[in-house]
Design a protein around this motif. Structure first.
Motif, PDB file in Angstrom:
ATOM      1  N   LEU A 279      12.029  29.678   1.711  1.00 20.88           N
ATOM      2  CA  LEU A 279      10.659  29.342   1.640  1.00 20.88           C
ATOM      3  C   LEU A 279       9.948  29.910   2.949  1.00 20.88           C
ATOM      4  CD1 LEU A 279      10.437  25.632   0.337  1.00 20.88           C
ATOM      5  CD2 LEU A 279      10.383  27.853  -0.962  1.00 20.88           C
ATOM      6  N   ARG A 280       8.728  30.203   3.091  1.00 21.98           N
ATOM      7  CA  ARG A 280       8.006  30.711   4.046  1.00 21.98           C
ATOM      8  C   ARG A 280       6.686  30.055   4.177  1.00 21.98           C
ATOM      9  NH1 ARG A 280       7.845  34.813   7.971  1.00 21.98           N
ATOM     10  NH2 ARG A 280       6.049  35.402   8.346  1.00 21.98           N
ATOM     11  N   GLU A 281       6.217  29.547   5.081  1.00 18.83           N
ATOM     12  CA  GLU A 281       4.944  28.911   5.616  1.00 18.83           C
ATOM     13  C   GLU A 281       4.334  28.236   4.221  1.00 18.83           C
ATOM     14  OE1 GLU A 281       3.326  28.984   8.662  1.00 18.83           O
ATOM     15  OE2 GLU A 281       5.178  30.063   9.562  1.00 18.83           O
ATOM     16  N   CYS A 282       5.173  27.417   3.685  1.00 16.85           N
ATOM     17  CA  CYS A 282       4.637  26.519   2.582  1.00 16.85           C
ATOM     18  C   CYS A 282       4.977  24.852   2.614  1.00 16.85           C
ATOM     19  CB  CYS A 282       5.000  27.030   1.435  1.00 16.85           C
ATOM     20  SG  CYS A 282       6.644  27.238   1.065  1.00 16.85           S
ATOM     21  N   THR A 283       4.523  24.076   1.598  1.00 13.96           N
ATOM     22  CA  THR A 283       4.718  22.568   1.895  1.00 13.96           C
ATOM     23  C   THR A 283       5.523  22.244   0.806  1.00 13.96           C
ATOM     24  OG1 THR A 283       2.636  22.292   3.024  1.00 13.96           O
ATOM     25  CG2 THR A 283       3.650  20.555   1.825  1.00 13.96           C
ATOM     26  N   VAL A 284       6.826  21.478   1.074  1.00 14.07           N
ATOM     27  CA  VAL A 284       7.293  20.698   0.143  1.00 14.07           C
ATOM     28  C   VAL A 284       6.685  19.370  -0.014  1.00 14.07           C
ATOM     29  CG1 VAL A 284       9.525  19.598  -0.360  1.00 14.07           C
ATOM     30  CG2 VAL A 284       9.381  21.798   0.857  1.00 14.07           C
ATOM     31  N   GLU A 285       6.422  18.936  -1.413  1.00 12.11           N
ATOM     32  CA  GLU A 285       5.718  17.688  -1.614  1.00 12.11           C
ATOM     33  C   GLU A 285       6.444  16.461  -1.281  1.00 12.11           C
ATOM     34  OE1 GLU A 285       4.388  18.109  -5.657  1.00 12.11           O
ATOM     35  OE2 GLU A 285       2.709  19.387  -5.252  1.00 12.11           O
ATOM     36  N   GLN A 286       7.753  16.433  -1.870  1.00 11.64           N
ATOM     37  CA  GLN A 286       8.543  15.368  -1.649  1.00 11.64           C
ATOM     38  C   GLN A 286       9.924  15.615  -1.839  1.00 11.64           C
ATOM     39  OE1 GLN A 286       7.306  11.938  -3.936  1.00 11.64           O
ATOM     40  NE2 GLN A 286       6.137  10.786  -2.299  1.00 11.64           N
ATOM     41  N   ALA A 287      10.924  15.149  -1.107  1.00 15.16           N
ATOM     42  CA  ALA A 287      12.267  15.375  -1.164  1.00 15.16           C
ATOM     43  C   ALA A 287      13.028  14.053  -0.427  1.00 15.16           C
ATOM     44  CB  ALA A 287      12.665  16.571  -0.669  1.00 15.16           C
ATOM     45  N   ASP A 288      14.148  13.473  -0.860  1.00 12.59           N
ATOM     46  CA  ASP A 288      14.829  12.559  -0.248  1.00 12.59           C
ATOM     47  C   ASP A 288      15.368  13.279   0.954  1.00 12.59           C
ATOM     48  OD1 ASP A 288      14.126  10.591  -2.108  1.00 12.59           O
ATOM     49  OD2 ASP A 288      15.901  11.050  -3.141  1.00 12.59           O
ATOM     50  N   ALA A 289      16.056  14.400   0.660  1.00 16.26           N
ATOM     51  CA  ALA A 289      16.921  15.219   1.848  1.00 16.26           C
ATOM     52  C   ALA A 289      16.890  16.575   1.417  1.00 16.26           C
ATOM     53  CB  ALA A 289      18.341  14.492   1.901  1.00 16.26           C
ATOM     54  N   LEU A 290      16.765  17.291   2.630  1.00 12.74           N
ATOM     55  CA  LEU A 290      16.705  18.834   2.551  1.00 12.74           C
ATOM     56  C   LEU A 290      17.718  19.251   3.830  1.00 12.74           C
ATOM     57  CD1 LEU A 290      12.969  19.442   2.169  1.00 12.74           C
ATOM     58  CD2 LEU A 290      14.559  19.650   0.328  1.00 12.74           C
ATOM     59  N   VAL A 291      18.303  20.466   3.624  1.00 15.91           N
ATOM     60  CA  VAL A 291      18.779  21.094   4.815  1.00 15.91           C
ATOM     61  C   VAL A 291      18.316  22.278   5.199  1.00 15.91           C
ATOM     62  CG1 VAL A 291      20.739  22.348   5.748  1.00 15.91           C
ATOM     63  CG2 VAL A 291      21.126  19.808   4.820  1.00 15.91           C
ATOM     64  N   LEU A 292      17.754  22.819   6.238  1.00 15.22           N
ATOM     65  CA  LEU A 292      16.893  23.914   6.335  1.00 15.22           C
ATOM     66  C   LEU A 292      17.716  24.661   7.418  1.00 15.22           C
ATOM     67  CD1 LEU A 292      14.424  22.184   5.438  1.00 15.22           C
ATOM     68  CD2 LEU A 292      13.096  23.416   7.101  1.00 15.22           C
ATOM     69  N   LEU A 293      17.953  26.068   6.829  1.00 15.20           N
ATOM     70  CA  LEU A 293      18.908  26.905   7.754  1.00 15.20           C
ATOM     71  C   LEU A 293      18.110  28.158   8.065  1.00 15.20           C
ATOM     72  CD1 LEU A 293      21.786  26.617   4.981  1.00 15.20           C
ATOM     73  CD2 LEU A 293      21.893  25.838   7.444  1.00 15.20           C
ATOM     74  N   ARG A 294      18.288  28.687   9.360  1.00  8.41           N
ATOM     75  CA  ARG A 294      17.416  29.848   9.713  1.00  8.41           C
ATOM     76  C   ARG A 294      18.535  30.713  10.624  1.00  8.41           C
ATOM     77  NH1 ARG A 294      13.685  25.570  10.486  1.00  8.41           N
ATOM     78  NH2 ARG A 294      11.624  26.037   9.629  1.00  8.41           N
ATOM     79  N   THR A 295      18.474  32.014  10.320  1.00 13.32           N
ATOM     80  CA  THR A 295      19.240  32.875  11.016  1.00 13.32           C
ATOM     81  C   THR A 295      18.734  34.267  10.863  1.00 13.32           C
ATOM     82  OG1 THR A 295      21.754  33.712  10.889  1.00 13.32           O
ATOM     83  CG2 THR A 295      20.661  33.250   8.892  1.00 13.32           C
ATOM     84  N   ASP A 296      19.211  35.307  11.777  1.00 18.89           N
ATOM     85  CA  ASP A 296      18.728  36.360  11.774  1.00 18.89           C
ATOM     86  C   ASP A 296      19.650  37.311  11.137  1.00 18.89           C
ATOM     87  OD1 ASP A 296      17.838  38.928  12.298  1.00 18.89           O
ATOM     88  OD2 ASP A 296      17.228  38.441  14.527  1.00 18.89           O
ATOM     89  N   ASP A 297      19.297  37.799   9.923  1.00 17.39           N
ATOM     90  CA  ASP A 297      20.050  38.802   9.331  1.00 17.39           C
ATOM     91  C   ASP A 297      20.396  40.136  10.010  1.00 17.39           C
ATOM     92  OD1 ASP A 297      20.106  37.002   7.177  1.00 17.39           O
ATOM     93  OD2 ASP A 297      18.470  38.076   6.034  1.00 17.39           O
ATOM     94  N   ASP A 298      19.906  40.324  10.897  1.00 17.12           N
ATOM     95  CA  ASP A 298      19.863  41.769  11.556  1.00 17.12           C
ATOM     96  C   ASP A 298      20.816  41.598  12.932  1.00 17.12           C
ATOM     97  OD1 ASP A 298      18.295  43.066   9.936  1.00 17.12           O
ATOM     98  OD2 ASP A 298      16.512  42.480  11.116  1.00 17.12           O
ATOM     99  N   VAL A 299      21.324  40.171  13.066  1.00 12.98           N
ATOM    100  CA  VAL A 299      22.105  40.055  14.186  1.00 12.98           C
ATOM    101  C   VAL A 299      23.520  39.878  13.761  1.00 12.98           C
ATOM    102  CG1 VAL A 299      22.545  38.456  16.157  1.00 12.98           C
ATOM    103  CG2 VAL A 299      20.225  39.117  15.722  1.00 12.98           C
ATOM    104  N   PRO A 300      24.712  40.588  14.401  1.00 13.54           N
ATOM    105  CA  PRO A 300      25.848  40.070  13.908  1.00 13.54           C
ATOM    106  C   PRO A 300      26.379  38.774  13.994  1.00 13.54           C
ATOM    107  CG  PRO A 300      25.858  42.352  15.343  1.00 13.54           C
ATOM    108  CD  PRO A 300      24.444  41.580  15.396  1.00 13.54           C
ATOM    109  N   VAL A 301      26.881  38.423  13.024  1.00 13.30           N
ATOM    110  CA  VAL A 301      27.019  36.972  12.865  1.00 13.30           C
ATOM    111  C   VAL A 301      28.588  36.520  13.167  1.00 13.30           C
ATOM    112  CG1 VAL A 301      27.897  36.709  10.560  1.00 13.30           C
ATOM    113  CG2 VAL A 301      26.692  34.960  11.508  1.00 13.30           C
ATOM    114  N   ALA A 302      29.587  37.489  13.225  1.00 10.86           N
ATOM    115  CA  ALA A 302      30.962  37.230  13.669  1.00 10.86           C
ATOM    116  C   ALA A 302      31.038  36.388  14.771  1.00 10.86           C
ATOM    117  CB  ALA A 302      31.873  38.551  13.641  1.00 10.86           C
TER     118      ALA A 302
END
Length: 271
Positions: free
Chosen positions: A87-110
């Motif tokens: 999701l990007r710049e939007c609103t979730v109406e209702q949820a008991d529990a969410l996990v939000l994950l953010r990462t940079d796909d262009d940065v090596p992750v090892a």
């Protein structure tokens, strides 16, 4: 809300997140808690009791619950149970529990494995367990696990969630546990068929596959679910047996590139 402590797999006392997943008072809504494996490469946040919750920027949003989560856009579609999207710049109406994950796909992750608490899985196993009736886990498999965290409790009928019955009948309480995994490109993460919990996986970084086999043999591959960031395996692989245990097919994760993925585990709480 009350908080408690638990001992994680590292033997450290860790503050537990509030539980259970229930509607909260106004002051408890949209509560954000960094998960204990958040770091430089992946920002991981638990959001509880979401109520018109705004997702800033772009994030992989994982629905931990068994009800669909709606997004405040027309037509009103959303995130299915035990699933995810980006999701990007939007609103979730209702949820008991969410996990939000953010990462940079262009940065090596090892280098994520150098962050605090990450361990080679082979080093975490005091004794290499048998994978069902097959061969034991190869201790030198390049598979790393982050610290694990608790994400609250939830009640559901496992037979209904696993699509073994058309109507929910007998609810059971489950503890939700979450952690990240990392494997380098080309890693087969070991074919196995044993878990004492229900699990789903969400791709966070890189490209990989969840694979099913008719035997503990790579030549016995019969289903290959390709995973890109934001994708969650659509249904848990297991079924519930008459004794309450879970039966999985032979399966494994395979990393096509350097990969990070999220494991969400639902552990039955004994009555």
């Amino acid at each position: 809300m009350a908080r408690s402590t638990y001992t994680n797999w590292q033997g450290k006392q860790t503050v537990n997140h509030p539980a259970p997943l229930v509607r909260a008072t106004a002051e408890d809504r949209n509560a954000e808690t960094p998960l204990n494996f958040t770091g430089r490469h992946v920002e991981a946040t638990l959001v509880r009791n979401a109520d018109n919750y705004f997702v800033r920027g772009s994030a992989i949003v994982v629905n931990l619950g068994v009800d669909a989560v709606h997004i405040a856009q027309e037509p009103r579609k959303g995130i299915p149970p035990l699933s995810s999207t980006i999701l990007r710049e939007c609103t979730v109406e209702q949820a008991d529990a969410l996990v939000l994950l953010r990462t940079d796909d262009d940065v090596p992750v090892a280098p994520i494995v150098d962050e605090p608490g990450w361990r080679l899985l082979g080093d975490l196993l005091a004794q290499a367990p048998q994978q069902g009736e097959g061969t034991s886990f190869p201790r030198d498999t390049p598979l790393w696990r982050s610290p694990q965290d608790d994400a609250g409790t939830i009640s559901f009928d496992p037979a209904y969630v696993l699509k073994q019955t058309q109507l929910p009948e007998r609810e059971q309480q489950f503890q939700i546990k979450v952690n990240l995994w990392f494997a380098p490109a080309g890693t087969d993460c070991a074919i196995h068929d044993r878990h004492d919990f229900i699990e789903v996986h969400t791709q966070v970084h890189g490209l990989g596959s969840m694979q099913k086999f008719s035997a503990q043999d790579h030549a016995a591959l019969y289903e290959d679910l390709r995973m890109s960031p934001g994708y969650t395996t659509p249904d848990p692989f297991c079924v519930q047996e008459s004794d309450g245990s879970y039966r999985y097919p032979w399966h494994q994760y395979r990393a096509d590139t350097d990969c990070v993925w999220l494991a969400v585990e639902y552990h039955a709480i004994a009555r």
